[in-house]
Motif scaffolding. Structure first.
Motif, short mmCIF file in Angstrom:
data_model
loop_
_atom_site.label_atom_id
_atom_site.label_comp_id
_atom_site.label_asym_id
_atom_site.label_seq_id
_atom_site.Cartn_x
_atom_site.Cartn_y
_atom_site.Cartn_z
N TYR A 32 0.81 -1.22 0.00
CA TYR A 32 0.00 0.00 0.00
C TYR A 32 0.85 1.28 0.00
CZ TYR A 32 -4.46 -2.43 0.65
OH TYR A 32 -5.58 -3.21 0.48
N SER A 33 2.16 1.14 0.12
CA SER A 33 3.04 2.32 0.17
C SER A 33 3.84 2.52 -1.11
CB SER A 33 4.00 2.19 1.36
OG SER A 33 3.29 2.08 2.57
N LYS A 34 3.52 1.76 -2.15
CA LYS A 34 4.24 1.93 -3.42
C LYS A 34 4.08 3.35 -3.94
CE LYS A 34 3.90 -2.89 -4.90
NZ LYS A 34 3.15 -3.85 -5.73
N LYS A 35 5.10 3.85 -4.61
CA LYS A 35 5.08 5.23 -5.12
C LYS A 35 3.93 5.48 -6.09
CE LYS A 35 9.84 6.88 -4.64
NZ LYS A 35 10.49 5.80 -3.91
N SER A 36 3.48 4.45 -6.76
CA SER A 36 2.41 4.60 -7.74
C SER A 36 1.04 4.80 -7.10
CB SER A 36 2.35 3.37 -8.65
OG SER A 36 2.14 2.20 -7.86
N ARG A 37 0.97 4.60 -5.79
CA ARG A 37 -0.34 4.68 -5.11
C ARG A 37 -0.53 6.08 -4.51
NH1 ARG A 37 -2.79 -0.47 -2.99
NH2 ARG A 37 -1.76 -2.18 -4.08
N HIS A 38 -1.30 6.86 -5.21
CA HIS A 38 -1.58 8.22 -4.73
C HIS A 38 -2.88 8.27 -3.94
CE1 HIS A 38 1.70 9.90 -7.15
NE2 HIS A 38 1.38 8.95 -8.01
N TYR A 39 -3.79 7.35 -4.26
CA TYR A 39 -5.05 7.26 -3.51
C TYR A 39 -5.23 5.92 -2.82
CZ TYR A 39 -9.89 6.85 -2.22
OH TYR A 39 -11.03 6.62 -1.49
N HIS A 40 -4.99 4.83 -3.53
CA HIS A 40 -5.22 3.48 -2.99
C HIS A 40 -4.06 3.08 -2.07
CE1 HIS A 40 -7.96 3.55 -6.47
NE2 HIS A 40 -8.73 2.81 -5.68
N ASN A 41 -3.98 3.77 -0.96
CA ASN A 41 -2.83 3.61 -0.05
C ASN A 41 -3.31 3.44 1.39
OD1 ASN A 41 -3.69 6.22 0.63
ND2 ASN A 41 -2.18 7.19 -0.70
N LEU A 42 -2.40 3.59 2.34
CA LEU A 42 -2.74 3.37 3.75
C LEU A 42 -3.74 4.39 4.26
CD1 LEU A 42 0.82 2.48 5.11
CD2 LEU A 42 -1.08 0.88 4.77
N THR A 43 -3.72 5.60 3.70
CA THR A 43 -4.70 6.62 4.11
C THR A 43 -6.11 6.18 3.75
OG1 THR A 43 -3.04 8.34 3.78
CG2 THR A 43 -5.32 9.06 3.90
N HIS A 44 -6.26 5.58 2.56
CA HIS A 44 -7.56 5.05 2.14
C HIS A 44 -8.03 3.97 3.12
CE1 HIS A 44 -10.81 3.47 -0.24
NE2 HIS A 44 -10.15 2.40 -0.61
N LEU A 45 -7.12 3.11 3.55
CA LEU A 45 -7.49 2.08 4.53
C LEU A 45 -7.94 2.73 5.84
CD1 LEU A 45 -4.81 -0.76 4.21
CD2 LEU A 45 -6.98 -0.48 3.01
N GLN A 46 -7.23 3.75 6.28
CA GLN A 46 -7.60 4.44 7.52
C GLN A 46 -9.00 5.02 7.43
OE1 GLN A 46 -4.37 7.26 7.98
NE2 GLN A 46 -3.35 5.97 9.48
N GLU A 47 -9.31 5.64 6.29
CA GLU A 47 -10.65 6.22 6.11
C GLU A 47 -11.72 5.14 6.19
OE1 GLU A 47 -11.75 9.48 4.61
OE2 GLU A 47 -9.85 10.41 5.14
N MET A 48 -11.47 4.02 5.52
CA MET A 48 -12.45 2.93 5.54
C MET A 48 -12.61 2.35 6.94
SD MET A 48 -11.91 0.88 1.95
CE MET A 48 -13.25 -0.27 2.29
N ILE A 49 -11.51 2.23 7.67
CA ILE A 49 -11.58 1.65 9.01
C ILE A 49 -12.28 2.61 9.98
CG2 ILE A 49 -10.19 0.86 10.98
CD1 ILE A 49 -8.30 -0.38 8.78
N THR A 50 -12.16 3.91 9.75
CA THR A 50 -12.93 4.87 10.55
C THR A 50 -14.42 4.61 10.37
OG1 THR A 50 -11.21 6.55 10.37
CG2 THR A 50 -13.42 7.33 10.89
N SER A 51 -14.86 4.40 9.14
CA SER A 51 -16.26 4.06 8.87
C SER A 51 -16.62 2.71 9.50
CB SER A 51 -16.54 4.01 7.37
OG SER A 51 -16.41 5.28 6.79
N PHE A 52 -15.73 1.75 9.34
CA PHE A 52 -15.96 0.42 9.91
C PHE A 52 -16.19 0.51 11.42
CE2 PHE A 52 -13.94 -3.00 12.34
CZ PHE A 52 -14.67 -4.10 11.93
N GLU A 53 -15.37 1.29 12.09
CA GLU A 53 -15.50 1.39 13.55
C GLU A 53 -16.80 2.08 13.95
OE1 GLU A 53 -11.74 3.10 14.70
OE2 GLU A 53 -10.80 1.12 14.83
N THR A 54 -17.25 3.01 13.11
CA THR A 54 -18.51 3.70 13.39
C THR A 54 -19.70 2.75 13.28
OG1 THR A 54 -17.58 5.75 12.50
CG2 THR A 54 -19.98 5.65 12.68
#
Length: 204
Positions: A32-54
């Motif tokens: 998820y930290s590859k240079k080619s990943r500008h959106y599909h990265n760890l920040t995207h996972l964090q956003e999804m997990i915030t929703s998941f926890e809600t």
């Protein structure tokens, strides 16, 4: 948010050893930290997990959905059409025989993030909505999102990218609903449609 701790706790709960957890986290973080990943990265996972926890208490199988979040974009290449399938296959490949997760649910959930269509399994509808919540951000954040997507597709010139992106966005608008759960429709449907229409007008 400590992604590594959330990940480690999850894998510990489903039967992984400390060494296995560390190795799998290293692999996940690298993917998820590859240079080619500008959106599909760890920040995207964090956003999804915030929703998941809600919305965790709405889920029948929270561990399966959380595991699916972590792996749904594990394989990601802008030039490939089978990222979700490959990600689902990879997710299953690291689950041992004795891990107490519903493997079929994990596989189906990750694959469902390709088409984002209504699913008969409500847990999968929640996962889809967590993935698409970005579409209903305030315009400035939404603009950052579509600029990041453009960077991921930078191998394509504008004359190819713009109509392709517009077509994908119109597909969302043609569906009766963008979001699959009533909760997300009530909160985000209208805003997502406005953002998408605005982006289409920029593209065309």
């Amino acid at each position: 948010m400590n992604l590594e701790k959330i990940y480690s706790d999850l894998l510990s709960n489903i039967g992984f050893s400390a060494n296995e957890i560390q190795q799998n986290w290293t692999d996940l973080e690298k993917a998820y930290s590859k240079k080619s990943r500008h959106y599909h990265n760890l920040t995207h996972l964090q956003e999804m997990i915030t929703s998941f926890e809600t919305y965790r208490d709405k889920l029948q199988n929270p561990d399966e959905i959380l595991f699916s979040i972590f792996y749904h974009d594990f394989v990601y290449s802008a030039s490939k059409k089978d990222n979700e399938l490959k990600s689902a296959e990879y997710a299953l490949s690291i689950l041992t025989e004795n891990s107490n997760l519903n493997k079929q649910l994990v596989f189906d959930a990750i694959c469902a993030t390709q088409q984002h269509q209504q699913n008969e399994i409500e847990d999968i509808n929640w996962l889809i909505d967590f993935d698409l919540k970005i579409l209903a951000k305030d315009w400035d954040d939404y603009k950052i999102y579509f600029e990041q997507i453009r960077k991921e597709y930078r191998i394509y010139p504008d004359f190819l990218y713009k109509p392709g992106r517009a077509k994908a966005l119109k597909h969302f608008l043609e569906n009766e609903f963008i979001f699959q759960t009533e909760e997300f429709r009530n909160l985000y449907e209208e805003k997502a449609r406005i953002n998408i229409e605005k982006e289409i007008s920029i593209l065309t």
